[in-house]
Design a protein around this motif. Structure first.
Motif, PDB file in Angstrom:
ATOM      1  N   UNK A 185       0.839  -1.205   0.000  1.00 10.96           N
ATOM      2  CA  UNK A 185       0.000   0.000   0.000  1.00 10.96           C
ATOM      3  C   UNK A 185       0.869   1.248   0.000  1.00 10.96           C
ATOM      4  N   UNK A 186       1.955   1.220   0.770  1.00  6.42           N
ATOM      5  CA  UNK A 186       2.871   2.354   0.782  1.00  6.42           C
ATOM      6  C   UNK A 186       3.526   2.578  -0.575  1.00  6.42           C
ATOM      7  N   UNK A 187       3.916   1.478  -1.229  1.00  6.21           N
ATOM      8  CA  UNK A 187       4.529   1.588  -2.561  1.00  6.21           C
ATOM      9  C   UNK A 187       3.551   2.195  -3.564  1.00  6.21           C
ATOM     10  N   UNK A 188       2.310   1.728  -3.534  1.00  5.00           N
ATOM     11  CA  UNK A 188       1.318   2.185  -4.506  1.00  5.00           C
ATOM     12  C   UNK A 188       0.955   3.652  -4.300  1.00  5.00           C
ATOM     13  N   UNK A 189       0.764   4.033  -3.045  1.00  6.20           N
ATOM     14  CA  UNK A 189       0.206   5.356  -2.761  1.00  6.20           C
ATOM     15  C   UNK A 189       1.234   6.415  -2.387  1.00  6.20           C
ATOM     16  N   UNK A 190       2.458   5.994  -2.033  1.00  6.22           N
ATOM     17  CA  UNK A 190       3.414   6.967  -1.500  1.00  6.22           C
ATOM     18  C   UNK A 190       4.708   7.092  -2.291  1.00  6.22           C
ATOM     19  N   UNK A 191       4.886   6.308  -3.336  1.00  5.39           N
ATOM     20  CA  UNK A 191       6.156   6.330  -4.057  1.00  5.39           C
ATOM     21  C   UNK A 191       5.960   6.709  -5.518  1.00  5.39           C
ATOM     22  N   UNK A 192       7.045   7.177  -6.110  1.00  2.00           N
ATOM     23  CA  UNK A 192       7.029   7.504  -7.538  1.00  2.00           C
ATOM     24  C   UNK A 192       6.755   6.257  -8.365  1.00  2.00           C
ATOM     25  N   UNK A 193       7.345   5.148  -7.960  1.00  2.00           N
ATOM     26  CA  UNK A 193       7.122   3.897  -8.688  1.00  2.00           C
ATOM     27  C   UNK A 193       5.644   3.532  -8.713  1.00  2.00           C
ATOM     28  N   UNK A 194       4.954   3.717  -7.583  1.00  7.92           N
ATOM     29  CA  UNK A 194       3.526   3.409  -7.526  1.00  7.92           C
ATOM     30  C   UNK A 194       2.719   4.292  -8.457  1.00  7.92           C
ATOM     31  N   UNK A 195       3.048   5.564  -8.500  1.00  4.52           N
ATOM     32  CA  UNK A 195       2.325   6.470  -9.410  1.00  4.52           C
ATOM     33  C   UNK A 195       2.612   6.121 -10.868  1.00  4.52           C
ATOM     34  N   UNK A 196       3.857   5.727 -11.140  1.00  9.39           N
ATOM     35  CA  UNK A 196       4.195   5.322 -12.505  1.00  9.39           C
ATOM     36  C   UNK A 196       3.455   4.039 -12.883  1.00  9.39           C
ATOM     37  N   UNK A 197       3.348   3.115 -11.943  1.00  6.58           N
ATOM     38  CA  UNK A 197       2.632   1.862 -12.173  1.00  6.58           C
ATOM     39  C   UNK A 197       1.186   2.138 -12.579  1.00  6.58           C
TER      40      UNK A 197
END
Length: 322
Positions: A185-197
């Motif tokens: 959840x942190x990766x998806x909502x809090x990181x650049x990688x998540x936003x790129x995904x």
């Protein structure tokens, strides 16, 4: 003051219903199941039984988290069950060197499987279902060859502790699944990688034109999915106290996809619902357990799960069409 006509009011309700169901339906279904079992299933809501349900669903949750990331990019990974089996087959071969080296080798297998899948999708340009189908078949065969087609008992106490150990009364398997859910959840909502995904899943061509590293994101997503599947294989092996590559992970890809879809993540990509995925896996586990407690055959549970999948896909389709 202008008032909506009855026809417009009914139309607004029809438009809102699919969106509400897709967003909250899985949580409502879990609450309904719990209420039903509280009223009609003896000893279902005991601490011991609920702990058992959580332990059983934890490997599915871990795999489903990786699957949710892949589906968020408008892909799918059919090789997760085979990756679990491959990780399980490698464990006994390296446990003689210690738990940490054996775990690293097992997780490395997940990295390799994910990298191959991601490269086939991102670089070669194969459809995800075709690219991952190769390792769905080949990965299981490689696992069987690695284990000489035999079930191997696990006696390493450190590994067995991962399957049966507890921290503050919480099983290690359940705790691991919970921590990973928070991390994803942190990766998806809090990181650049998540936003790129999410951007790649929403519109891959537009993401490429915007300068996003589409290929790198896709490969990274499949690698994460492979690692999570390998970890689930390790934990399942520890819980079962045996490495059985012929059976471990069978149909896990379908269970993971079901959890993701029922949890509200669209198959068309562009969104990842982590809490919905975890709840979707829990819903399927509770449904199966409820039917078993009431002496209904496993085939009935499969039919019920199929019906839930159809409803979830239909609701998602209705929402997109409007």
């Amino acid at each position: 003051m202008t008032q909506l006509s009855p026809a417009l009011g009914r139309s607004a309700v029809r438009l809102a219903a699919p969106a509400w169901f897709q967003k909250y339906g899985v949580y409502t279904a879990v609450l309904v199941l719990l209420a039903f079992n509280a009223a009609f299933t003896e000893h279902f809501l005991t601490v011991a039984n609920l702990r058992t349900q959580l332990v059983q669903v934890s490997p599915v949750v871990i795999v489903a988290l990786g699957m949710a990331l892949v589906i968020g990019t408008e892909g799918v990974d059919l090789s997760v069950g085979s990756t679990m089996a491959l990780a399980a087959a490698l464990l006994p071969l390296y446990l003689g060197y210690g738990l940490v080296p054996a775990l690293l080798v097992a997780l490395l297998a997940g990295v390799v499987v994910g990298a191959v899948n991601g490269t086939l999708v991102a670089v070669v340009g194969l459809q995800p279902i075709v690219a991952t189908l190769a390792l769905f078949v080949g990965g299981r065969g490689l696992a069987l060859v690695t284990a000489d087609g035999q079930l191997k008992q696990i006696v390493n106490p450190d590994l067995l502790a991962l399957g049966s150990g507890k921290v503050l009364g919480i099983p290690v398997v359940v705790l691991t699944a919970g921590v990973l859910a928070l991390a994803v959840a942190g990766v998806v909502h809090r990181t650049t990688f998540g936003r790129q995904l999410v951007a790649v899943g929403g519109n891959r061509a537009a993401a490429g034109l915007a300068g996003l590293p589409v290929k790198r994101v896709l490969i990274g997503v499949y690698v994460l999915c492979g690692v999570l599947a390998a970890l689930a294989g390790v934990l399942a092996t520890a819980r079962l106290t045996a490495s059985d590559p012929s059976a471990l992970g069978n149909l896990m890809e379908l269970s993971a996809i079901t959890a993701v879809v029922v949890g509200g993540t669209p198959l068309t990509g562009g969104s990842v619902r982590v809490l919905g995925t975890v709840t979707g896996a829990l819903l399927m586990q509770l449904l199966r357990a409820t039917l078993v407690k009431h002496d209904l055959p496993d085939s009935t549970a499969q039919i019920a799960q199929a019906a839930i999948i159809l409803v979830a896909v239909y609701v998602a389709r209705e929402r997109r069409s409007r």
